[in-house]
Write an enzyme that holds these catalytic residues in place. Structure first.
Site, PDB file in Angstrom:
ATOM      1  N   HIS A 164       0.843  -1.189   0.000  1.00  0.00           N
ATOM      2  CA  HIS A 164       0.000   0.000   0.000  1.00  0.00           C
ATOM      3  C   HIS A 164       0.881   1.242   0.000  1.00  0.00           C
ATOM      4  CE1 HIS A 164      -3.146   2.856   1.117  1.00  0.00           C
ATOM      5  NE2 HIS A 164      -3.980   1.948   0.656  1.00  0.00           N
ATOM      6  N   ASP A 208      -7.974  -5.351  -0.069  1.00  0.00           N
ATOM      7  CA  ASP A 208      -8.447  -6.241  -1.129  1.00  0.00           C
ATOM      8  C   ASP A 208      -8.073  -7.709  -0.919  1.00  0.00           C
ATOM      9  OD1 ASP A 208      -9.652  -4.218  -2.667  1.00  0.00           O
ATOM     10  OD2 ASP A 208      -7.699  -3.598  -3.433  1.00  0.00           O
TER      11      ASP A 208
END
Ligand code: CMC
Length: 427
Positions: free
Chosen positions: A308, A365
């Site tokens: 991320h 996700d």
């Protein structure tokens, strides 16, 4: 914000003062808005790793500590106690609704849930197998032709109405897109159902088999939508702010956000994760092979659902989903071999130096698809679900620009092409 602190910048022996600004959670920045005017220099920061594009009061993230708060409230508390609609209200209005406010918001959503009947025919033009995310962004763009006067400059109606219409109709559009893709008749929204129950009913009810809305499924969907509701200046929200800053119609602006979200490095990763897990399963669970491929600089493959830009620790949203996965699956009396595999893959990655050195952890996700599968959402709809969740966040950011003296987003560049040369006729 703190005042009267400056950083000194020295260029060619000349000193310039850059104001230091500080956010309410202590994040510091150098205000360079006068830099080019005063020095002739610009800053260069491809991918915006170090660039703050705006001041915002909506969402706070601490990527080192794994903190995510909407309007100051920890996402963990909202995930446990709130509904998605309460969370949407919080994002849009800056505070939790009281009972009458919540009721009024629900009524506004209900009153605006139907699409203009002419829009139904648009669905007939898409090719079979079209991805629902592309159908969704096209259809949201089409809303701008039905509601043209909804933009930052000439907002001719109550913004609460524009926002409610969008939140309600995008849900209807998403379900219609799915029904169209499987060749079933569309199911209209119902006033007697809650936001999530209504969506599930439009997705799964059929003339031959009525759908029974399960409270467990509704709860699971609420949780996922809450976790996706906002994430400050991510790629799609930045798109919304950029497009909106040119005073584009709200619906056209959100359509651009949906397109940005569809990419595999952004929201599209949730579908890619399941695809990756299935491939690992087919390779006789050769987890190591996939980890090695993700580390191989000659391969474009990345471990989907990992890493991320902001989180350098466990994504708090992934932590909540992982924690609730087993519970939700057992309450739904279902099992998913991909959950065990995902946990095995996570454990292997988190012990590997490559992932440790780069602070790569599961993101939102990584586990969300396991819950979507359990509640019957087809894989090509996963990113559409992300868009449904993110909608209040996008609108809140657009709305925030309404209340500020927003400048059109227009970055500069460092030109590295040819210097002056002249036209030569081809011989
Ligand atoms: N697998 C393997 N290596 C990775 C991964 C990954 N998933 N993510 C980052 N890296 C490596 C990358 O190769 C780079 O290595 P090096 O320093 O040796 O060049 C280093 O880690 C830093 O990566 P980056 O690409 O500079 O980081 P970024 O902030 O630009 O990218 C990201 C963030 C999310 C695009 C990236 O981590 C990624 O591609 N992840 C996989 C796709 C994914 O799961 N996306 C969903 C993001 S969360 C939800 C959302 O925003 O929609």
């Amino acid at each position: 914000m703190s005042e009267n602190k400056y950083a000194e910048l020295i260029i060619d022996g000349k000193s310039y003062q850059l104001p230091v600004v500080e956010g309410s959670e202590g994040e510091k920045a150098l205000d360079i808005s006068g830099l080019r005017k005063n020095t002739g220099f610009i800053t260069i920061d491809p991918g915006f790793f170090n660039t703050g594009a705006c001041y915002s009061t909506i969402t706070f993230i601490d990527g080192e500590k794994g903190i995510l708060r909407y309007r100051g409230i920890p996402v963990e508390e909202l995930a446990e106690k709130a509904t998605f609609i309460e969370t949407a209200y919080l994002l849009l209005h800056g505070k939790m609704p009281n009972k009458p406010q919540l009721q009024a918001f629900s009524q506004l959503l209900n009153a605006n849930s139907m699409l203009h009947e002419d829009m139904r025919h648009f669905f007939d033009g898409f090719p079979r197998g079209a991805h629902p995310m592309h159908i969704l962004s096209t259809m949201i763009n089409a809303l701008s032709t039905f509601y043209p006067n909804v933009d930052l400059l000439s907002l001719k109606e109550d913004i609460n109405l524009s926002a409610a219409r969008l939140i309600s109709q995008v849900r209807t559009l998403a379900a219609f897109a799915y029904k169209k893709s499987i060749g079933e008749p569309i199911v209209y929204p119902r006033h007697d159902l809650s936001y999530c129950a209504n969506f599930l009913n439009m997705m799964f009810d059929s003339p031959v088999q009525p759908y029974e809305v399960s409270p467990e499924v509704v709860k699971a969907l609420n949780l996922l939508l809450i976790l996706h509701a906002d994430h400050e200046q991510n790629c799609s929200t930045t798109t919304v702010r950029t497009v909106g800053s040119a005073q584009v119609n709200l619906y056209a602006t959100i359509s651009a956000g949906v397109s940005a979200l569809s990419g595999p490095l952004h929201g599209g990763a949730n579908q890619e994760v399941i695809d990756m897990l299935r491939k690992i399963m087919r390779s006789e669970r050769d987890v190591k092979k996939f980890i090695d491929r993700a580390k191989d600089k000659n391969s474009a493959f990345r471990l989907m659902g990992f890493g991320h830009r902001v989180y350098k620790t466990y994504d708090p949203r992934a932590a909540i989903i992982k924690k609730t996965c087993h519970d939700i699956l057992s309450r739904l009396k279902t099992d998913d071999p991909l959950l065990e595999l995902a946990m095995e893959l996570e454990a292997a990655a988190l012990q590997d130096d490559y992932f440790i050195e780069r602070n790569l952890y599961p993101n939102v996700d990584f586990y969300s698809g396991i819950i979507y599968r359990a509640i019957g959402i087809p894989e090509n709809m996963f990113t559409v679900m992300f868009a449904l969740g993110r909608l209040p966040g996008w609108i809140a950011h657009w709305q925030e620009m309404l209340t500020k003296d927003t400048k059109i987003c227009r970055p500069r560049q460092i030109y590295t092409g040819h210097t002056l040369r002249h036209y030569e006729k081809s011989s």
